[in-house]
Motif scaffolding. Structure first.
Motif, PDB file in Angstrom:
ATOM      1  N   TYR A 239      87.333 139.523  75.478  1.00 45.54           N
ATOM      2  CA  TYR A 239      86.437 140.338  74.665  1.00 45.54           C
ATOM      3  C   TYR A 239      86.646 140.116  73.167  1.00 45.54           C
ATOM      4  N   GLU A 240      87.873 139.948  72.752  1.00 43.28           N
ATOM      5  CA  GLU A 240      88.112 139.740  71.322  1.00 43.28           C
ATOM      6  C   GLU A 240      87.518 138.416  70.864  1.00 43.28           C
ATOM      7  N   LEU A 243      83.721 138.797  70.683  1.00 46.02           N
ATOM      8  CA  LEU A 243      83.293 139.534  69.496  1.00 46.02           C
ATOM      9  C   LEU A 243      83.465 138.680  68.243  1.00 46.02           C
ATOM     10  N   GLU A 244      84.530 137.895  68.200  1.00 44.91           N
ATOM     11  CA  GLU A 244      84.735 137.002  67.053  1.00 44.91           C
ATOM     12  C   GLU A 244      83.637 135.946  66.981  1.00 44.91           C
ATOM     13  N   GLU A 247      80.478 137.591  65.637  1.00 43.82           N
ATOM     14  CA  GLU A 247      80.545 137.737  64.181  1.00 43.82           C
ATOM     15  C   GLU A 247      80.327 136.396  63.486  1.00 43.82           C
ATOM     16  N   TYR A 261      73.085 141.760  71.764  1.00 45.60           N
ATOM     17  CA  TYR A 261      73.723 142.973  71.260  1.00 45.60           C
ATOM     18  C   TYR A 261      73.776 144.046  72.343  1.00 45.60           C
ATOM     19  N   PHE A 268      81.107 146.848  76.258  1.00 42.85           N
ATOM     20  CA  PHE A 268      82.148 147.557  75.509  1.00 42.85           C
ATOM     21  C   PHE A 268      82.121 149.056  75.799  1.00 42.85           C
ATOM     22  N   PHE A 273      85.661 150.525  74.703  1.00 43.07           N
ATOM     23  CA  PHE A 273      85.834 150.023  73.338  1.00 43.07           C
ATOM     24  C   PHE A 273      84.773 150.686  72.454  1.00 43.07           C
ATOM     25  N   GLN A 275      84.784 152.230  69.441  1.00 43.34           N
ATOM     26  CA  GLN A 275      84.652 151.942  68.017  1.00 43.34           C
ATOM     27  C   GLN A 275      83.875 150.655  67.799  1.00 43.34           C
ATOM     28  N   GLU A 276      84.172 149.631  68.585  1.00 39.51           N
ATOM     29  CA  GLU A 276      83.446 148.371  68.457  1.00 39.51           C
ATOM     30  C   GLU A 276      81.992 148.533  68.881  1.00 39.51           C
ATOM     31  N   LEU A 279      80.049 150.141  66.078  1.00 37.75           N
ATOM     32  CA  LEU A 279      79.781 149.198  64.980  1.00 37.75           C
ATOM     33  C   LEU A 279      78.646 148.243  65.342  1.00 37.75           C
ATOM     34  N   ILE A 280      78.638 147.772  66.591  1.00 32.47           N
ATOM     35  CA  ILE A 280      77.560 146.877  67.023  1.00 32.47           C
ATOM     36  C   ILE A 280      76.222 147.619  67.030  1.00 32.47           C
TER      37      ILE A 280
END
Length: 633
Positions: A239-240, A243-244, A247, A261, A268, A273, A275-276, A279-280
């Motif tokens: 997942y990280e 997400l990277e 971005e 999206y 997420f 997740f 908070q992420e 933000l998305i």
């Protein structure tokens, strides 16, 4: 005219090495019709054994299961064929035979040019559910048209493995290896197809191999390829990295589809997740047209559900202000209750009132826990007037708040004596407008005991009928008895309970026994214990017994007085599963040490309390207590 038989030879194995010949023939071939079996009459099968009957049962059950399986396969195949017919209508330049079922290929393709079949393969690659059609066309070109394996055919086979049901990243990797062995050149489209396969069937090794080969050949992934990489990482639980990569696409000004999206939001949100995910969501609303490209209502509802489930206040507040308050979505009662609890934890009175209003508008009856959340919010904001007013509103609504409903108010009052005085003044003001419940008076009484002591609290109790119309309740007396240590006020409070026609409860008797155990004459403790054990409700025995603290207080008093009744107390406590052996041993050890000290220093013993004078000498009572404590139940 029957169709030609499919020959699964070495070339076919080279093209699709993972396909099992037997399984493949069953999939593409017509369903086998079970042979009809004659049904024996009772007279012709009179000597059937149990084993034969059991075997016949299994055979019939298997036949039924097989028929159901073929029926399901036929329905799926019918839906797929209908989809291909719609695809054929959108591509009128392609012969219709190429879009029919796989069994029609062998008999209707001999008049179609090879280039047209190649063009049909390109069209089928972009369609769904065409795995077997592509495989059959490639096999037909190689066997019947004598086409040599080439880049285009391999690309078609690789893209066919994008199919979510029959595709495989492992098969796609084998096809890439075969191209290298046969020295068939690989193109950017081949690697793009492999990236698409790994997006559906995650394979970290294959994806990295493709990216390495593309970099070595100076191939740059297309936009679809970059999106496939992100999806593959997401499905591969990385997942990280996913997400990277997302971005990175945004920074490189790549046109990102909105559904990507949404995919991150659902993934997420489900994983927690939050908070992420928030933000998305904010980024998606920022870069898109809210009118022409809005977030779907299902997405709003899903995010509010998962945010409220985990009490993610920031996400709840964001969605509530933008979606719920405007009436775009209507959350269910369970979600609204979670939102109310989250608002209580974060002292958001506006959000809590909105949640309560939403429930009230649906005709839901508000219960204690709904109002208690609002009380907690006002207490966190140190607005005791609103908190006490809410208690009065609860009483007006026919609810009966208790001591547990006022714990947040008590936490504020116990920190400040001035707040306690202000709370009492507030109650005197509220009684002129509302029906003040006893729970509101009890919490002020409880705080008064802490700051001013028992005597001041007892004086305050005498004015209870001026504040509460209904007068005191059980909890009023329990609050006072919990700080009482002498017999006279205890008798007064017990007489008050009888005058108010309030029946003693188990908690009441526990306080009585504890207070009496502290007196020189503790016989009343056994009297209250007898009343407690023999008490009944609606003609049925309550089977009550002392609490652990009250039992230890009475046992301690009996041990110091060397009262033989302590044996029955210990025995009954053990019978009821109350663990007191360690404390009893400590008490006996203290008595023994006191006796040894008295024998060595009689003058010091003479200065001790008279009530413990007999404890310095050996007596049958002490010996029997020691014997009773050493026997395990």
């Amino acid at each position: 005219m029957t169709g030609e038989r499919i020959v699964v030879d070495g070339l076919w194995r080279c093209l699709c090495p993972s396909v099992d010949p037997t399984t493949f023939s069953r999939l593409i071939g017509p369903p086998r019709t079970p042979r009809p079996r004659s049904i024996s009459t009772p007279g012709t099968n009179a000597h059937t054994t149990k084993t034969q009957g059991r075997r016949d049962y299994r055979r019939v059950a298997t036949t039924i299961y097989s028929a159901r399986r073929f029926n399901d396969h036929d329905s799926v195949e019918h839906a797929r064929v209908e989809y291909l017919k719609r695809l054929a209508r959108r591509s009128p330049w392609v012969p219709g035979a190429l879009f029919k079922g796989v069994d029609a290929f062998a008999t209707k393709l001999h008049r179609i040019p090879t280039q047209t079949i190649y063009a049909a393969l390109q069209e089928l690659q972009r369609a769904e559910g065409t795995y077997f059609s592509i495989v059959k066309l490639v096999e037909y070109l190689v066997h019947e048209r004598k086409e040599k394996p080439n880049t285009t055919l391999y690309e078609c086979l690789i893209r066919a493995n994008v199919d979510k049901h029959y595709g495989s990243a492992e098969v796609a990797g084998h096809l890439l290896e075969e191209m290298e062995k046969l020295r068939i050149p690989t193109t950017a489209q081949i690697y793009q197809a492999l990236l698409d396969v790994t997006a559906v069937h995650p394979d970290y090794v294959l994806r990295n191999t493709v990216l390495f080969e593309m970099k070595k050949r100076w191939y740059s992934p297309t936009t679809d390829g970059l999106i496939s990489i992100v999806i593959g990482l997401l499905r591969d639980n990385q997942y990280e990295l996913a997400l990277e990569k997302l971005e990175g696409l945004h920074k490189d000004l790549v046109s990102i589809p909105l559904w990507l999206y949404d995919l991150f939001l659902y993934t997420f949100g489900d994983l927690g997740f939050h908070q992420e995910a928030l933000l998305i969501l904010k980024h998606r609303l920022k870069i898109t047209n809210v009118v022409n490209e809005p977030v779907s209502l299902n997405t709003w509802q899903f995010l509010l559900d998962v945010f409220s489930r985990d009490s993610f206040y920031d996400g709840i507040k964001y969605i509530w202000d933008r979606s719920v308050s405007h009436g775009h979505i209507i959350p269910p009662d369970g979600v609204v209750l979670n939102i109310l609890n989250a608002a209580s934890r974060n002292a958001d009175a506006t959000l809590a009132i909105g949640a309560i209003q939403a429930l009230s508008n649906r005709g839901r009856k508000l219960e204690l826990h709904h109002y208690e959340a609002l009380i907690d919010i006002h207490a966190r904001q140190n607005d005791l007037r609103k908190a006490l007013t809410t208690l009065c509103i609860m009483a007006k609504a026919g609810l009966r708040p208790d001591l547990s409903s006022t714990r947040s108010i008590f936490r504020v009052l116990r920190e400040s004596s001035s707040e306690t005085d202000n709370a009492l003044e507030t109650l005197n003001e509220l009684r002129q407008r509302y029906h003040v419940p006893s729970a509101a008076f009890n919490v002020v009484l409880e705080a008064t005991e802490i700051h001013r002591g028992f005597k001041v609290a007892l004086d305050l109790y005498r004015s209870v009928r001026q504040v509460c119309v209904d007068g005191p309740d059980h909890e009023t007396y329990h609050v006072l008895l919990s700080h009482c240590t002498t017999k006279k006020p205890m008798n007064f409070l017990f007489a008050e309970m009888q005058a108010m026609l309030i029946e003693p409860t188990r908690t009441t008797y526990n306080h009585m026994i504890r207070i009496c155990s502290m007196q020189d004459n503790y016989e009343h403790a056994f009297q209250y214990l007898e009343k407690m054990v023999s008490s009944k409700t609606a003609g049925l025995p309550n089977n009550w017994w002392m609490s652990r603290d009250s039992a230890l207080a009475l046992i301690r008093r009996c041990i110091h007085a060397e009262d033989i009744r302590v044996q029955e107390l210990i025995k009954e406590c053990r019978k009821r599963g109350m663990s007191i052996d360690a404390e009893v041993q400590q008490l006996l050890e203290a008595v023994r040490m006191q006796k040894e000290m008295a024998e060595s220093n009689p003058e010091i013993a003479a200065e001790g309390a008279p009530s413990t004078e007999r404890a310095v000498t050996e007596s049958p009572g002490t010996a029997q207590v020691q014997e009773a404590s050493s026997v395990s139940s």
